[in-house]
Motif scaffolding. Structure first.
Motif, mmCIF file in Angstrom:
data_model
loop_
_atom_site.group_PDB
_atom_site.id
_atom_site.type_symbol
_atom_site.label_atom_id
_atom_site.label_comp_id
_atom_site.label_asym_id
_atom_site.label_seq_id
_atom_site.Cartn_x
_atom_site.Cartn_y
_atom_site.Cartn_z
ATOM 1 N N ALA A 1 20.476 -58.168 66.937
ATOM 2 C CA ALA A 1 19.541 -58.643 67.955
ATOM 3 C C ALA A 1 20.078 -58.445 69.371
ATOM 4 C CB ALA A 1 19.233 -60.120 67.730
ATOM 5 N N ARG A 2 21.381 -58.639 69.552
ATOM 6 C CA ARG A 2 21.967 -58.633 70.890
ATOM 7 C C ARG A 2 22.689 -57.346 71.253
ATOM 8 N NH1 ARG A 2 23.013 -63.984 72.836
ATOM 9 N NH2 ARG A 2 22.252 -65.592 71.402
ATOM 10 N N GLY A 3 23.211 -56.636 70.252
ATOM 11 C CA GLY A 3 24.031 -55.466 70.511
ATOM 12 C C GLY A 3 25.452 -55.855 70.898
ATOM 13 N N LEU A 4 26.280 -54.853 71.157
ATOM 14 C CA LEU A 4 27.651 -55.038 71.616
ATOM 15 C C LEU A 4 27.900 -54.085 72.781
ATOM 16 C CD1 LEU A 4 29.616 -55.170 68.223
ATOM 17 C CD2 LEU A 4 29.241 -57.083 69.795
ATOM 18 N N PRO A 5 28.851 -54.395 73.643
ATOM 19 C CA PRO A 5 29.189 -53.448 74.718
ATOM 20 C C PRO A 5 29.657 -52.124 74.131
ATOM 21 C CG PRO A 5 30.181 -55.599 75.119
ATOM 22 C CD PRO A 5 29.640 -55.635 73.719
ATOM 23 N N PRO A 6 29.545 -51.038 74.902
ATOM 24 C CA PRO A 6 30.005 -49.737 74.391
ATOM 25 C C PRO A 6 31.477 -49.784 73.989
ATOM 26 C CG PRO A 6 28.726 -49.462 76.400
ATOM 27 C CD PRO A 6 28.952 -50.938 76.238
ATOM 28 N N ARG A 7 31.794 -49.069 72.914
ATOM 29 C CA ARG A 7 33.172 -48.900 72.422
ATOM 30 C C ARG A 7 33.844 -50.238 72.123
ATOM 31 N NH1 ARG A 7 34.571 -43.869 72.525
ATOM 32 N NH2 ARG A 7 36.793 -44.259 72.333
ATOM 33 N N THR A 8 33.041 -51.188 71.684
ATOM 34 C CA THR A 8 33.553 -52.523 71.353
ATOM 35 C C THR A 8 33.115 -52.890 69.946
ATOM 36 O OG1 THR A 8 33.430 -53.218 73.677
ATOM 37 C CG2 THR A 8 33.572 -54.951 72.009
ATOM 38 N N LEU A 9 34.060 -53.383 69.147
ATOM 39 C CA LEU A 9 33.741 -53.857 67.808
ATOM 40 C C LEU A 9 34.191 -55.304 67.661
ATOM 41 C CD1 LEU A 9 36.501 -54.021 65.776
ATOM 42 C CD2 LEU A 9 36.382 -51.567 66.151
ATOM 43 N N LEU A 10 33.711 -55.947 66.614
ATOM 44 C CA LEU A 10 34.160 -57.290 66.271
ATOM 45 C C LEU A 10 35.030 -57.196 65.021
ATOM 46 C CD1 LEU A 10 30.927 -59.436 66.789
ATOM 47 C CD2 LEU A 10 32.824 -59.067 68.389
ATOM 48 N N ASN A 11 36.252 -57.719 65.121
ATOM 49 C CA ASN A 11 37.152 -57.770 63.978
ATOM 50 C C ASN A 11 37.166 -59.204 63.464
ATOM 51 O OD1 ASN A 11 39.205 -56.716 62.175
ATOM 52 N ND2 ASN A 11 40.654 -57.954 63.344
ATOM 53 N N VAL A 12 36.599 -59.391 62.264
ATOM 54 C CA VAL A 12 36.380 -60.723 61.722
ATOM 55 C C VAL A 12 37.277 -60.937 60.499
ATOM 56 C CG1 VAL A 12 34.671 -62.314 60.774
ATOM 57 C CG2 VAL A 12 33.996 -60.642 62.524
ATOM 58 N N ASN A 13 37.956 -62.085 60.489
ATOM 59 C CA ASN A 13 38.803 -62.437 59.353
ATOM 60 C C ASN A 13 38.421 -63.812 58.832
ATOM 61 O OD1 ASN A 13 41.266 -60.440 58.886
ATOM 62 N ND2 ASN A 13 40.813 -60.474 61.079
ATOM 63 N N PHE A 14 38.293 -63.912 57.503
ATOM 64 C CA PHE A 14 37.936 -65.172 56.865
ATOM 65 C C PHE A 14 39.173 -65.825 56.253
ATOM 66 C CE2 PHE A 14 34.071 -62.485 56.259
ATOM 67 C CZ PHE A 14 33.248 -63.168 57.140
ATOM 68 N N PRO A 15 39.253 -67.157 56.330
ATOM 69 C CA PRO A 15 40.350 -67.866 55.665
ATOM 70 C C PRO A 15 40.068 -67.984 54.173
ATOM 71 C CG PRO A 15 38.860 -69.448 56.619
ATOM 72 C CD PRO A 15 38.313 -68.081 56.985
ATOM 73 N N VAL A 16 40.988 -68.590 53.459
ATOM 74 C CA VAL A 16 40.769 -68.883 52.045
ATOM 75 C C VAL A 16 39.888 -70.128 51.929
ATOM 76 C CG1 VAL A 16 41.888 -69.558 49.884
ATOM 77 C CG2 VAL A 16 42.978 -67.879 51.393
ATOM 78 N N ALA B 1 30.624 -63.805 52.971
ATOM 79 C CA ALA B 1 29.429 -62.972 52.943
ATOM 80 C C ALA B 1 28.262 -63.652 53.640
ATOM 81 C CB ALA B 1 29.069 -62.627 51.501
ATOM 82 N N ALA B 2 28.122 -64.951 53.443
ATOM 83 C CA ALA B 2 27.030 -65.683 54.096
ATOM 84 C C ALA B 2 27.196 -65.660 55.613
ATOM 85 C CB ALA B 2 26.995 -67.123 53.594
ATOM 86 N N TYR B 3 28.435 -65.844 56.091
ATOM 87 C CA TYR B 3 28.646 -65.813 57.537
ATOM 88 C C TYR B 3 28.485 -64.389 58.075
ATOM 89 C CZ TYR B 3 30.458 -66.462 62.175
ATOM 90 O OH TYR B 3 30.567 -66.485 63.540
ATOM 91 N N ALA B 4 28.906 -63.396 57.297
ATOM 92 C CA ALA B 4 28.746 -62.008 57.716
ATOM 93 C C ALA B 4 27.281 -61.684 57.978
ATOM 94 C CB ALA B 4 29.324 -61.070 56.664
ATOM 95 N N ALA B 5 26.388 -62.196 57.141
ATOM 96 C CA ALA B 5 24.959 -61.956 57.329
ATOM 97 C C ALA B 5 24.473 -62.584 58.637
ATOM 98 C CB ALA B 5 24.174 -62.500 56.146
ATOM 99 N N LYS B 6 24.938 -63.802 58.939
ATOM 100 C CA LYS B 6 24.538 -64.466 60.186
ATOM 101 C C LYS B 6 25.019 -63.695 61.408
ATOM 102 C CE LYS B 6 24.466 -69.231 58.425
ATOM 103 N NZ LYS B 6 25.054 -70.592 58.584
ATOM 104 N N LEU B 7 26.286 -63.288 61.376
ATOM 105 C CA LEU B 7 26.846 -62.582 62.530
ATOM 106 C C LEU B 7 26.210 -61.212 62.693
ATOM 107 C CD1 LEU B 7 28.857 -62.520 64.845
ATOM 108 C CD2 LEU B 7 30.598 -61.690 63.224
ATOM 109 N N THR B 8 25.990 -60.514 61.595
ATOM 110 C CA THR B 8 25.360 -59.204 61.666
ATOM 111 C C THR B 8 23.957 -59.302 62.260
ATOM 112 O OG1 THR B 8 26.632 -58.429 59.755
ATOM 113 C CG2 THR B 8 24.649 -57.184 60.319
ATOM 114 N N ALA B 9 23.219 -60.336 61.893
ATOM 115 C CA ALA B 9 21.882 -60.536 62.454
ATOM 116 C C ALA B 9 21.948 -60.724 63.969
ATOM 117 C CB ALA B 9 21.219 -61.742 61.795
ATOM 118 N N GLU B 10 22.937 -61.472 64.436
ATOM 119 C CA GLU B 10 23.084 -61.689 65.881
ATOM 120 C C GLU B 10 23.405 -60.387 66.602
ATOM 121 O OE1 GLU B 10 22.592 -64.209 67.886
ATOM 122 O OE2 GLU B 10 21.947 -65.558 66.294
ATOM 123 N N VAL B 11 24.301 -59.591 66.029
ATOM 124 C CA VAL B 11 24.666 -58.332 66.675
ATOM 125 C C VAL B 11 23.504 -57.351 66.658
ATOM 126 C CG1 VAL B 11 26.221 -56.348 66.573
ATOM 127 C CG2 VAL B 11 27.124 -58.650 66.216
#
Length: 256
Positions: free
Chosen positions: A160-175, A148-158
């Motif tokens: 601010a910066r945006g993403l290319p059209p029709r592009t998403l980020l698929n994020v997976n966390f380890p244990v 959750a803490a990293y999700a907040a950091k990455l969401t803030a970056e996106v």
């Protein structure tokens, strides 16, 4: 930042509005803008990108889900339904965030994942989207604090910066606590399906679809990253046309 300048964040998932993963994610994003949760009323894992067209849908405010002052609504439909209703009934968000899923979404999982489908539905509205998932353990216990803490950091970056059209980020966390972050490709992670045949107490046949996960290790893949203890961030583009094959198809298709 004034209220008119605050970013609008729509949070969805496929595990349902009472999942601890979506609660951890929504609460972690509060400082980034105005968060609204719209999620299924029951678990909708592995439903893919289905939408409901043959019955009405219910959209109900849910104070009992534990989101505090974050507006939260439950929908008796799929993850994609939740995004459609959230956009139309709450308002177009600046970003769509899905998860945190109870279990990883790696490789071929993306074709049936409701978590990723919610993010894809965000793309259909032209909204930047991120799907978050976390590797599960045999005990079924999840610690979402790192994710959750990293999700907040990455969401803030996106935001601010945006993403290319029709592009998403698929994020997976380890244990556990991640060792770092890797930008990854999709692995060949898949489930080798097995059809289990059984009979009910009245002797009638029924079938249970089971599956064993399989994947080949590669350090630059999403599977390899989480196995090594890293956060996997995979850029995924929703482009199904095989452009390099068009000319070859033109050469062999028969005329009418």
């Amino acid at each position: 930042m004034t209220s008119s300048e605050r970013k609008r964040i729509l949070v969805a998932n496929d595990d349902g509005i009472f999942s601890p993963g979506i609660k951890a994610l929504a609460l972690a994003l509060r400082d980034l803008g105005d968060v609204t949760v719209v999620a299924p009323d029951v678990e909708q894992s592995a439903v893919g990108h289905g939408i409901t067209i043959r019955r009405p849908l219910r959209f109900k405010h849910t104070a009992s889900a534990g989101f505090g002052d974050i507006p939260a609504y439950r929908v008796d439909g799929t993850p994609a339904d939740c995004v459609v209703m959230g956009v139309h009934l709450v308002g177009r968000p600046d970003i769509l965030v899905s998860g945190i899923n109870l279990g990883a979404n790696l490789g071929n999982d993306l074709t049936h994942s409701g978590t990723v489908a919610a993010a894809i539905e965000g793309l259909a509205f032209g909204v930047p989207a991120i799907a978050f998932s976390q590797l599960s353990v045999a005990s079924g216990e999840f610690d979402f604090s790192y994710g959750a803490a990293y999700a907040a950091k990455l969401t803030a970056e996106v935001l601010a910066r945006g993403l290319p059209p029709r592009t998403l980020l698929n994020v997976n966390f380890p244990v556990g606590q991640p060792k770092g972050v890797r930008v990854t490709t999709l692995s060949d992670h898949r489930y080798e399906d097995e059809l289990v045949h059984r009979q009910d107490p009245e002797g009638r046949d029924y079938y249970w679809v089971a599956g064993t996960p399989r994947a080949e290790y590669a350090g630059d893949s999403d599977y390899g990253a989480v196995q090594d203890g890293f956060v996997s961030v995979g850029p995924v583009r929703l482009e199904l046309t095989y452009h390099d094959f068009i000319r070859e198809v033109e050469d062999f298709i028969p005329a009418l």
